[in-house]
Scaffold this motif. Structure first.
Motif, short mmCIF file in Angstrom:
data_model
loop_
_atom_site.label_atom_id
_atom_site.label_comp_id
_atom_site.label_asym_id
_atom_site.label_seq_id
_atom_site.Cartn_x
_atom_site.Cartn_y
_atom_site.Cartn_z
N PRO A 14 60.77 20.87 53.76
CA PRO A 14 61.83 21.68 53.16
C PRO A 14 62.40 22.70 54.14
O PRO A 14 61.74 23.13 55.09
N ALA A 15 63.64 23.07 53.89
CA ALA A 15 64.27 24.11 54.71
C ALA A 15 63.46 25.40 54.60
O ALA A 15 62.91 25.70 53.54
N PRO A 16 63.37 26.16 55.68
CA PRO A 16 62.56 27.38 55.65
C PRO A 16 63.15 28.43 54.72
O PRO A 16 64.37 28.53 54.56
N VAL A 17 62.27 29.19 54.10
CA VAL A 17 62.71 30.29 53.24
C VAL A 17 63.33 31.39 54.09
O VAL A 17 64.34 31.99 53.73
N LEU A 18 62.74 31.68 55.23
CA LEU A 18 63.24 32.67 56.17
C LEU A 18 63.40 32.03 57.54
O LEU A 18 62.65 31.13 57.90
N TYR A 19 64.37 32.50 58.30
CA TYR A 19 64.53 32.01 59.66
C TYR A 19 63.47 32.69 60.53
O TYR A 19 63.45 33.90 60.66
N ARG A 20 62.60 31.89 61.10
CA ARG A 20 61.52 32.41 61.94
C ARG A 20 61.59 31.69 63.27
O ARG A 20 61.30 30.49 63.36
N SER A 21 61.99 32.38 64.31
CA SER A 21 62.09 31.76 65.62
C SER A 21 60.71 31.51 66.21
O SER A 21 59.71 32.06 65.73
N LEU A 22 60.66 30.69 67.24
CA LEU A 22 59.38 30.42 67.90
C LEU A 22 58.78 31.73 68.39
O LEU A 22 59.46 32.58 68.94
N ASN A 49 46.57 15.29 58.33
CA ASN A 49 47.15 15.01 57.03
C ASN A 49 47.13 16.25 56.13
O ASN A 49 48.06 16.48 55.35
N ARG A 50 46.10 17.05 56.25
CA ARG A 50 46.01 18.27 55.44
C ARG A 50 47.09 19.27 55.88
O ARG A 50 47.72 19.91 55.03
N VAL A 51 47.30 19.40 57.17
CA VAL A 51 48.34 20.31 57.66
C VAL A 51 49.72 19.82 57.22
O VAL A 51 50.56 20.62 56.78
N LYS A 52 49.97 18.52 57.33
CA LYS A 52 51.24 17.96 56.88
C LYS A 52 51.49 18.26 55.41
O LYS A 52 52.60 18.62 55.00
N ASN A 53 50.44 18.11 54.61
CA ASN A 53 50.56 18.37 53.18
C ASN A 53 50.95 19.82 52.91
O ASN A 53 51.82 20.11 52.08
N LEU A 54 50.32 20.75 53.61
CA LEU A 54 50.65 22.17 53.43
C LEU A 54 52.10 22.44 53.83
O LEU A 54 52.81 23.20 53.15
N ALA A 55 52.54 21.84 54.93
CA ALA A 55 53.91 22.06 55.40
C ALA A 55 54.92 21.49 54.41
O ALA A 55 55.94 22.12 54.11
N GLN A 56 54.66 20.29 53.90
CA GLN A 56 55.60 19.66 52.99
C GLN A 56 55.64 20.34 51.64
O GLN A 56 56.65 20.25 50.93
N ARG A 57 54.57 21.05 51.28
CA ARG A 57 54.55 21.82 50.04
C ARG A 57 55.03 23.25 50.27
O ARG A 57 55.02 24.07 49.36
N ARG A 58 55.43 23.56 51.48
CA ARG A 58 55.92 24.89 51.87
C ARG A 58 54.86 25.97 51.64
O ARG A 58 55.17 27.11 51.25
N LEU A 59 53.62 25.62 51.92
CA LEU A 59 52.54 26.60 51.85
C LEU A 59 52.29 27.22 53.22
O LEU A 59 51.70 28.30 53.32
N ILE A 60 52.70 26.53 54.28
CA ILE A 60 52.82 27.14 55.60
C ILE A 60 54.27 26.94 56.03
O ILE A 60 54.91 25.97 55.62
N TYR A 109 51.44 35.77 53.83
CA TYR A 109 52.69 36.00 54.56
C TYR A 109 53.37 37.34 54.25
O TYR A 109 54.21 37.79 55.03
N ALA A 110 53.05 37.95 53.12
CA ALA A 110 53.80 39.16 52.74
C ALA A 110 52.95 40.11 51.92
O ALA A 110 52.10 39.70 51.12
#
Length: 211
Positions: A14-22, A49-60, A109-110
């Motif tokens: 998913p598109a990022p919630v906030l723009y975070r540069s490298l 696979n676990r990291v991919k899952n977190l990224a695709q669920r926007r948990l990281i 994150y916040a």
């Protein structure tokens, strides 16, 4: 390289919630992040696979290079991997509730003005998970806690989550709700030991960038 070993591209999440540069410190693809996160007895493909899952669920949340294209690899900072480590601990402790995982991710994150305000001794711009990494390197004890309270009359559920220094814990979440809300469960993770290797990576990367 098998399909499971291919790092995620930007268009796959998913598109990022906030723009975070490298970040100035090390950035990782999902595959490189899995290699960093894996322990000696773990299979890197399973961790990937676990990291991919977190990224695709926007948990990281991924970071963005200025010249990134949709097919460019998705990159994550060392702080994002620390969030992944925290969520892995939550899952490994038996938690499978998606809403609880989302609450724990947000807490990493916040800061939350109501249930986990930013302490005065934490500089502005420092997220809870970064504060925990730095604190762990100093020998401090940090935790991630998710509290679940339910209304005895309606069974409505409310969640409160925070990442905090255990010497300065946030106030009890029940203080913000009517008396009909009673604690249902607390998930308390001691994360300091797990975060020590992240703090070491930040120090090493910072030292490299100043030479």
């Amino acid at each position: 390289m098998s399909q499971d070993e291919i790092p995620l591209t930007i268009e796959e999440i998913p598109a990022p919630v906030l723009y975070r540069s490298l970040s100035r410190v090390d950035n990782f693809t999902t595959l490189a992040g899995a290699n960093f996160l894996k322990r000696p007895d773990e299979n890197v493909q399973d961790v990937h696979n676990r990291v991919k899952n977190l990224a695709q669920r926007r948990l990281i949340h991924r970071r963005i290079a200025d010249d990134a294209k949709p097919t460019s690899p998705a990159y994550f900072g060392i702080d994002d991997l620390a969030v992944a480590e925290t969520l892995f601990a939550l899952y490994d402790g038996g938690v499978r509730d998606a809403v609880i995982a989302e609450a724990a991710s947000r807490a990493c994150y916040a800061w939350d003005e109501t249930c986990n305000p930013q302490p005065a001794f934490i500089p502005d711009g420092i997220t809870p998970i970064v504060a925990a990494m730095v604190g762990a390197a100093r020998g401090e004890s940090w935790a991630c806690r998710v509290s679940v309270l339910c209304d005895e009359r309606t069974n409505e559920r409310r969640l409160f989550a925070g990442v905090f220094n255990t010497d300065f814990p946030p106030v009890d979440a029940g203080q913000f709700l009517p008396p009909s809300y009673q604690p249902r469960m607390h998930h308390h993770l001691n994360i300091s030991v797990a975060l020590l290797r992240f703090a070491k990576a930040i120090r090493a990367a910072t030292e490299r960038s100043t030479h």
